[in-house]
Design an enzyme around this catalytic site. Sequence first.
Site, PDB file in Angstrom:
ATOM      1  N   GLU A 780       0.349  -4.757   0.337  1.00 45.27           N
ATOM      2  CA  GLU A 780       1.792  -4.747   0.610  1.00 45.27           C
ATOM      3  C   GLU A 780       2.024  -4.162   1.987  1.00 45.27           C
ATOM      4  O   GLU A 780       1.617  -3.031   2.249  1.00 45.27           O
ATOM      5  CB  GLU A 780       2.518  -3.944  -0.459  1.00 45.27           C
ATOM      6  N   CYS A 814       9.549   0.349   4.109  1.00 43.09           N
ATOM      7  CA  CYS A 814       9.235  -1.051   4.409  1.00 43.09           C
ATOM      8  C   CYS A 814      10.408  -1.948   4.010  1.00 43.09           C
ATOM      9  O   CYS A 814      10.572  -3.035   4.530  1.00 43.09           O
ATOM     10  CB  CYS A 814       7.942  -1.477   3.737  1.00 43.09           C
TER      11      CYS A 814
END
Length: 1021
Positions: A780, A814
Amino acid sequence: MLMDASPGISVAARPGSPPPTDLQTTVRSLGEQLFSLMEEAGPPSLFSKKGFYGTLMEWAMRDERFKTQLFRFVDVLPALASSGEVARHLREYLGEDQVRLSPALRLGLKAAGGAGWLLGAGAKSQVAGMARQFMLGNDKKEIVATLRRHHDQGIAFTVDILGEAVVSEAEAGQYAQRYLDLMEVLGEETARWPGPCRSNLSPRGPVPVLNLSVKLSALYSQIHPTDPDTALACICGRLRPILRRARELGAFINLDMESYALKDLTLRLFKTIFAEPEFASAPACGLAMQAYLRDCAADLRGLIQWAREHRRRVTVRLVKGAYWDYETILSQQRHWPVPVFEHKAESDASFEDLSGLLLENDDAVDAALGTHNVRSIAHALAQAQRLGLDRRNLEFQMLYGMAEPIKTALLQMDCRLREYCPVGELLPGIAYFVRRLLENTSNEGFLANKFAKGASREELLRDPRRLPGGSGILSAAPGSGILPAGTQDSCPTAAVKGFRNEPHTDFTRPAERENISAAIRDLRQGLRRRHPLIINNEAVSTPDWLPSLNPANQKEIIGYAAQATAAEAELALAAAAHAQRQWACTPAPQRAAILEETARLIRRDKAALCALEILEAGKNWTEADADVAEAIDFCNYYAEVMRQMHRPRRTQAAAGESNFQQWRPRGLGVIIAPWNFPLAILTGMAAAAVVAGNAVILKPSDQTPVIAARLMELLMEAGLPPGVANLLTGPGGRVGAHLAAHPQVDFIAFTGSKEVGLRIWELAGRTPVGQANLKKVVCEMGGKNCIIIDSDADLDEAVLGCIASAFGYQGQKCSALSRLVVLADNYDKFVERLIAAAASLRVGPAEEPGAMLGPVINRDAQQRIMAVIAAGKQEATLGWQGAVPNDADACYVPPAIFTGVPPSSRLFQEEIFGPVLAVSKAKDFDQALELANNSEFALTGGCYSRSPVNLERVKAEMVCGNLYLNRAITGAMVERQPFGGFKLSGAGTKAGGLEYLQHFLVPQVITENCLRRGFAPVEEP
Ligand SMILES: Cc1cc2nc3c(=O)[nH]c(=O)nc-3n(C[C@H](O)[C@H](O)[C@H](O)COP(=O)(O)OP(=O)(O)OC[C@H]3O[C@@H](n4cnc5c(N)ncnc54)[C@H](O)[C@@H]3O)c2cc1C
């Protein structure tokens, strides 16, 4: 009959006990009298069947779908700039495909002159006309003329300025100024009036003619649950000039009551400011209190006591409360106790008990009852009679434009009546207007039952205590706000049975705030400890130790982390390999139980872990709390999912053959975690891997090793056997790369930057001699996330959502917003408000409660982001840059908003991971979508729009892993919003989702031929 509940408080009867029968007889007789007088007055204008509005209201009450669509349309209408836009939205909300109207209703509407309205002609002015029934508008002459007219009819007033949704300090300042201006106009006007009207004459003498209602939330834009003290100081700062002028003019100031989150602050502020010597005796003051709150009885007793102690007469406006749906939905969403009663009859009974309490304390407080319910009114009048009070001792208050016949009846009964009159434009007033529409059409509401549904007098005058849910309400633990037993722990909507998200902490509770302050103090007693590696559940020291520093004070060492080398990595791999064989054979429910125990221990240490996140990662209180809660969720969720997954699943039922699929652990894994969600992400990846039967090496970030060490301790305390999880702190480039490339490693779970992620992906793709498996990578990475602001967006919501998404944790998520695409129609207005809101954010170290924007994680990050901002000035306009404390020991970056950012620029394309926002203009929605999708990333995305068609387009066309509509784009919750992206944001995995565990397992299908000698057992279905 009077007895004392607490010193100085008179109470008629034990709470919850039914009042005597003769009181009920009086209530009925007064109610009948009111109804008779009302009938002479005719129906209220809103419910007059003859009118167009009446038809709409009737229709809305019959058809829930129509009501939702109509009110949503009304909500967006003031924001629409052209008749074309109005027609488009009308079609999208109320077109033939959206709502099905019965022929009779269609006919009725046509007869009422609504056909043209439905086609869009003049809809805006029609709605404005409808809204004007409830608001006085903005024209000073009109306001004054209306108030004067009502004064002549014997009706007193209180004015409230619409537009309490302030997003910046500039707006809060303007709001306060509007009160001062309005006071001047009305002060001058009322001074010309020939004495007080009858409603302003109480048996105690005249009461102020000029009466203002103020909403505290409008006086300060940065109210934060963790820091009521600053909110109190700032609101007092803006309120004092208003109070001074009110005192000079002899005006009355009432504080309205808003959402439950502001209740304690409002009460505290009221008691603080009106105890200040300057305001201790004037101006006259009052406060609204909400009977639908379980806390209300206790709060009211406290206020009465305060009034006695301070010898200060207070007018208490008792209302049931205007935010019932909001409070119920919000607390359910957050898994918090529901603060309001659940049955309408409970609120009605509470209102009656509390109006009685007010009247019994008439010597200390003035009762003002804000209700349109004849039963509630009659009950108050009956109580006054029982207590031998003049009915003119109390005041009734009603909303402008509502319940006219009740007003007429009350005046005829020589009661005092005050109208609550909102003033202002339609756009800021639309929320108020929609609340009134909902109130008028509420199925449970008195007005709809009386005027639209024609309920009988008997039904309407029934004692609420005799209705379902109405008995014994005051025994519902006043002050506790606790949900009825049995409802608190259940989460019937969870997809995984037995799972329930960990509630975030309600920091409006003083004890919770004290917990964090105390935990920070305790932590400071034990800083600078050495945190060794953990291999086989044993401490391993290293020659090198790296200090972990507080981002807000680089001189403060939180602890020292051991620095592993390849040698320790080998030791850890050997330990994990050995442990994994046994662990894989441990029954899955047993593995799950260890995770649940870990969750319990994290919860036990919640405040201490928050304190650690605050000091080591620079997360503010609420961000730290959310991270710890998410770690708990990951443990509980994956434990529950594994319990379901470990049972073999039949693939297909075939005669004579059994076919089952089951899951096997992958083996040995490395968990490489970032610092920005220092506990949650590390815990989540480790928990998923471990519960699936794998053994792992935890490689946390260099920036947050102490948090990782704490997690490791908790895993051991929870009973994780030696070697199943091993902690290796150390330089990522050295240890992380060594492990990622290692032939013994079967999988890697990584969350972090694109650069490191791609490197790991590449390393893992190689298959050296001796490697027994193809390595799986759960990867990720970052995002360059975009929100589109449509031309019809609710800007109040959009500004706040964008600020939270872009600047929460300094943009170091993020999921953070870094590109904002605004439709041209809204661009200037939106950007101006956005910048003002950003400029209002409180900057300070994370440990300071209420600080929203703190330092970035370390010096490197600080310098890198500053360089990006400097370079950005060559590419776009620096629309705004904030100020930060001048503190050389802290890693502050002045937050920046760039405007007019071209799509080809680095600002638009590259992930920055800091408080920097790029804003671009789109000429239309097509271009907005094109710009949003112009990125190599696909993590989160969002859109603020009130066009159903555009929202559908976004769902279909916006390329991202997590799409959020009309809300902030950060803060995904386990199970509710499984999280993860694709393109260069990740490999399409979803942390916190049902399928996540599959990445840590390999499927195996087992087929058995059950046919022996032509005989097969009958298989269970
Ligand atoms: C002059 C004036 C000032 C006001 N100021 C404020 C204020 O400062 N703050 C504020 O919050 N409100 C304020 N209100 C709004 C007020 O709360 C609502 O108008 C009022 O609740 C409607 O109550 P009612 O007695 O007129 O009607 P009713 O129809 O008898 O009661 C409706 C009320 O019952 C409650 N209710 C509905 N369903 C349920 C349920 N299932 N379970 C429990 N309770 C339920 C809700 O409070 C709802 O509003 C004010 C109203 C007036 C008239």
